[in-house]
Design a protein around this motif. Structure first.
Motif, PDB file in Angstrom:
ATOM      1  N   ARG A 132     -54.254  -9.427  18.324  1.00 36.03           N
ATOM      2  CA  ARG A 132     -53.561 -10.718  18.346  1.00 36.03           C
ATOM      3  C   ARG A 132     -52.467 -10.732  19.417  1.00 36.03           C
ATOM      4  NH1 ARG A 132     -52.153 -13.698  12.900  1.00 36.03           N
ATOM      5  NH2 ARG A 132     -54.374 -13.358  12.692  1.00 36.03           N
ATOM      6  N   TRP A 133     -51.713  -9.632  19.507  1.00 40.42           N
ATOM      7  CA  TRP A 133     -50.622  -9.580  20.487  1.00 40.42           C
ATOM      8  C   TRP A 133     -51.173  -9.503  21.915  1.00 40.42           C
ATOM      9  CZ3 TRP A 133     -45.785 -10.952  20.052  1.00 40.42           C
ATOM     10  CH2 TRP A 133     -44.925 -10.690  21.120  1.00 40.42           C
ATOM     11  N   ALA A 134     -52.292  -8.838  22.114  1.00 40.74           N
ATOM     12  CA  ALA A 134     -52.860  -8.684  23.457  1.00 40.74           C
ATOM     13  C   ALA A 134     -53.074 -10.038  24.128  1.00 40.74           C
ATOM     14  CB  ALA A 134     -54.172  -7.909  23.384  1.00 40.74           C
ATOM     15  N   ALA A 135     -53.357 -11.057  23.346  1.00 40.30           N
ATOM     16  CA  ALA A 135     -53.570 -12.395  23.907  1.00 40.30           C
ATOM     17  C   ALA A 135     -52.306 -12.943  24.564  1.00 40.30           C
ATOM     18  CB  ALA A 135     -54.054 -13.349  22.808  1.00 40.30           C
ATOM     19  N   THR A 136     -51.133 -12.456  24.175  1.00 37.31           N
ATOM     20  CA  THR A 136     -49.875 -12.939  24.756  1.00 37.31           C
ATOM     21  C   THR A 136     -49.614 -12.326  26.126  1.00 37.31           C
ATOM     22  OG1 THR A 136     -48.407 -11.214  23.888  1.00 37.31           O
ATOM     23  CG2 THR A 136     -48.861 -13.117  22.444  1.00 37.31           C
ATOM     24  N   ARG A 137     -50.230 -11.173  26.393  1.00 29.66           N
ATOM     25  CA  ARG A 137     -50.004 -10.420  27.630  1.00 29.66           C
ATOM     26  C   ARG A 137     -48.551  -9.983  27.777  1.00 29.66           C
ATOM     27  NH1 ARG A 137     -54.154  -9.966  30.684  1.00 29.66           N
ATOM     28  NH2 ARG A 137     -55.885 -11.387  30.791  1.00 29.66           N
ATOM     29  N   GLU A 138     -47.850  -9.872  26.670  1.00 29.37           N
ATOM     30  CA  GLU A 138     -46.451  -9.438  26.657  1.00 29.37           C
ATOM     31  C   GLU A 138     -46.382  -7.953  26.281  1.00 29.37           C
ATOM     32  OE1 GLU A 138     -43.856 -11.277  27.554  1.00 29.37           O
ATOM     33  OE2 GLU A 138     -45.110 -13.041  27.893  1.00 29.37           O
ATOM     34  N   PRO A 139     -45.318  -7.260  26.669  1.00 29.03           N
ATOM     35  CA  PRO A 139     -45.186  -5.837  26.343  1.00 29.03           C
ATOM     36  C   PRO A 139     -45.101  -5.586  24.844  1.00 29.03           C
ATOM     37  CG  PRO A 139     -43.566  -6.498  27.998  1.00 29.03           C
ATOM     38  CD  PRO A 139     -44.207  -7.751  27.486  1.00 29.03           C
ATOM     39  N   TRP A 140     -45.565  -4.412  24.450  1.00 31.06           N
ATOM     40  CA  TRP A 140     -45.530  -3.993  23.049  1.00 31.06           C
ATOM     41  C   TRP A 140     -45.468  -2.478  22.997  1.00 31.06           C
ATOM     42  CZ3 TRP A 140     -49.630  -1.269  20.654  1.00 31.06           C
ATOM     43  CH2 TRP A 140     -50.763  -1.102  21.455  1.00 31.06           C
ATOM     44  N   HIS A 141     -45.183  -1.934  21.819  1.00 34.88           N
ATOM     45  CA  HIS A 141     -45.091  -0.491  21.625  1.00 34.88           C
ATOM     46  C   HIS A 141     -46.021  -0.077  20.487  1.00 34.88           C
ATOM     47  CE1 HIS A 141     -41.474   0.282  24.178  1.00 34.88           C
ATOM     48  NE2 HIS A 141     -41.573  -1.034  24.187  1.00 34.88           N
ATOM     49  N   LEU A 142     -46.602   1.099  20.634  1.00 34.02           N
ATOM     50  CA  LEU A 142     -47.509   1.624  19.626  1.00 34.02           C
ATOM     51  C   LEU A 142     -46.739   2.519  18.662  1.00 34.02           C
ATOM     52  CD1 LEU A 142     -50.424   1.960  18.565  1.00 34.02           C
ATOM     53  CD2 LEU A 142     -50.631   3.931  20.120  1.00 34.02           C
ATOM     54  N   SER A 143     -46.794   2.179  17.394  1.00 31.53           N
ATOM     55  CA  SER A 143     -46.164   2.967  16.332  1.00 31.53           C
ATOM     56  C   SER A 143     -47.208   3.941  15.781  1.00 31.53           C
ATOM     57  CB  SER A 143     -45.665   2.030  15.227  1.00 31.53           C
ATOM     58  OG  SER A 143     -45.135   2.763  14.153  1.00 31.53           O
ATOM     59  N   ILE A 144     -46.879   5.241  15.835  1.00 31.46           N
ATOM     60  CA  ILE A 144     -47.821   6.276  15.406  1.00 31.46           C
ATOM     61  C   ILE A 144     -47.239   7.055  14.231  1.00 31.46           C
ATOM     62  CG2 ILE A 144     -49.116   8.326  16.118  1.00 31.46           C
ATOM     63  CD1 ILE A 144     -48.810   7.303  19.033  1.00 31.46           C
ATOM     64  N   ASP A 145     -47.992   7.139  13.158  1.00 26.66           N
ATOM     65  CA  ASP A 145     -47.589   7.910  11.977  1.00 26.66           C
ATOM     66  C   ASP A 145     -48.045   9.353  12.175  1.00 26.66           C
ATOM     67  OD1 ASP A 145     -47.096   9.053   9.518  1.00 26.66           O
ATOM     68  OD2 ASP A 145     -48.631   7.904   8.458  1.00 26.66           O
ATOM     69  N   THR A 146     -47.075  10.255  12.310  1.00 30.13           N
ATOM     70  CA  THR A 146     -47.408  11.672  12.504  1.00 30.13           C
ATOM     71  C   THR A 146     -47.192  12.475  11.225  1.00 30.13           C
ATOM     72  OG1 THR A 146     -45.182  12.034  13.398  1.00 30.13           O
ATOM     73  CG2 THR A 146     -46.977  11.686  14.981  1.00 30.13           C
ATOM     74  N   GLY A 147     -47.134  11.804  10.095  1.00 25.95           N
ATOM     75  CA  GLY A 147     -47.065  12.514   8.828  1.00 25.95           C
ATOM     76  C   GLY A 147     -46.027  12.019   7.854  1.00 25.95           C
ATOM     77  N   MET A 148     -45.115  11.173   8.278  1.00 25.71           N
ATOM     78  CA  MET A 148     -44.088  10.671   7.381  1.00 25.71           C
ATOM     79  C   MET A 148     -44.649   9.593   6.442  1.00 25.71           C
ATOM     80  SD  MET A 148     -40.328   9.539   8.546  1.00 25.71           S
ATOM     81  CE  MET A 148     -38.955   9.956   7.529  1.00 25.71           C
ATOM     82  N   SER A 149     -45.725   8.952   6.866  1.00 26.29           N
ATOM     83  CA  SER A 149     -46.427   7.931   6.084  1.00 26.29           C
ATOM     84  C   SER A 149     -45.575   6.716   5.760  1.00 26.29           C
ATOM     85  CB  SER A 149     -47.001   8.548   4.797  1.00 26.29           C
ATOM     86  OG  SER A 149     -47.886   9.596   5.106  1.00 26.29           O
ATOM     87  N   ARG A 150     -44.647   6.380   6.662  1.00 23.34           N
ATOM     88  CA  ARG A 150     -43.835   5.181   6.468  1.00 23.34           C
ATOM     89  C   ARG A 150     -44.355   4.010   7.266  1.00 23.34           C
ATOM     90  NH1 ARG A 150     -37.602   6.459   7.139  1.00 23.34           N
ATOM     91  NH2 ARG A 150     -37.625   4.215   7.330  1.00 23.34           N
ATOM     92  N   ALA A 151     -44.801   4.279   8.475  1.00 24.22           N
ATOM     93  CA  ALA A 151     -45.254   3.193   9.339  1.00 24.22           C
ATOM     94  C   ALA A 151     -46.071   3.784  10.471  1.00 24.22           C
ATOM     95  CB  ALA A 151     -44.055   2.432   9.903  1.00 24.22           C
ATOM     96  N   GLY A 152     -46.903   2.956  11.055  1.00 26.52           N
ATOM     97  CA  GLY A 152     -47.659   3.361  12.227  1.00 26.52           C
ATOM     98  C   GLY A 152     -49.106   3.654  11.916  1.00 26.52           C
ATOM     99  N   VAL A 153     -49.886   3.653  12.990  1.00 35.57           N
ATOM    100  CA  VAL A 153     -51.288   4.024  12.881  1.00 35.57           C
ATOM    101  C   VAL A 153     -51.331   5.544  12.715  1.00 35.57           C
ATOM    102  CG1 VAL A 153     -51.599   4.165  15.405  1.00 35.57           C
ATOM    103  CG2 VAL A 153     -53.566   3.847  13.938  1.00 35.57           C
TER     104      VAL A 153
END
Length: 152
Positions: free
Chosen positions: A107-128
């Protein structure tokens, strides 16, 4: 009767920020979420502006909108997970979302605006989940994130 208070020395804040920036050797991204942890987000951001930070981090769209209202023009990243329904408000306020799902990235890609990728490295609070990042390769190639982060 007041039982507790905090005295905020903005000069000390500026000196401490400058010391960190010197040691880091890269522009800072100060977190000013939760009203700069109770110190006053607008005041803190204005003082830290003097250090030429890359941008600022907030937890909510509302916090980012408030910084825009007081004249902050640098990039502002919303670091907490967003609902799809919030993406329009993010765009209107010229904020940068932290995204964590295929649907939100598409959905955001359609805006062509900058974004940041949130990555879950084990805390399991947020992110892919870090093991699922390769599954997003097609989207990441189509709309590369401006940055990526994890919450340790």
């Amino acid at each position: 009767m007041t039982r507790a208070w905090v005295d905020v020395d903005l000069g000390a804040l500026r000196r401490n920020g400058a010391a960190i920036a010197t040691r880091a050797g890269v522009p800072l991204l100060p977190m000013v979420k939760a009203d700069a942890y109770g110190l006053g987000a607008a005041r803190v951001a204005r003082v830290l502006e003097e250090l030429d930070p890359w941008g600022f981090g907030v937890a909510t769209v509302r916090e980012g909108e408030e910084l825009r209202r007081v004249g902050i023009t640098r990039p502002i990243v919303v670091f907490t997970p967003l609902l799809l329904s919030e993406l329009d408000a993010v765009r209107r306020a010229r904020l940068r979302p932290a995204l964590e799902s295929r649907e939100s990235i598409q959905r955001w890609a359609a805006t062509r605006e900058p974004w940041h990728l949130s990555i879950d490295t084990g805390m399991s609070r947020a992110g892919v989940r870090w093991t699922d990042v390769p599954d997003l390769r097609d989207l990441l190639e189509l709309s590369p994130p401006e940055g990526a982060f994890t919450h340790f």
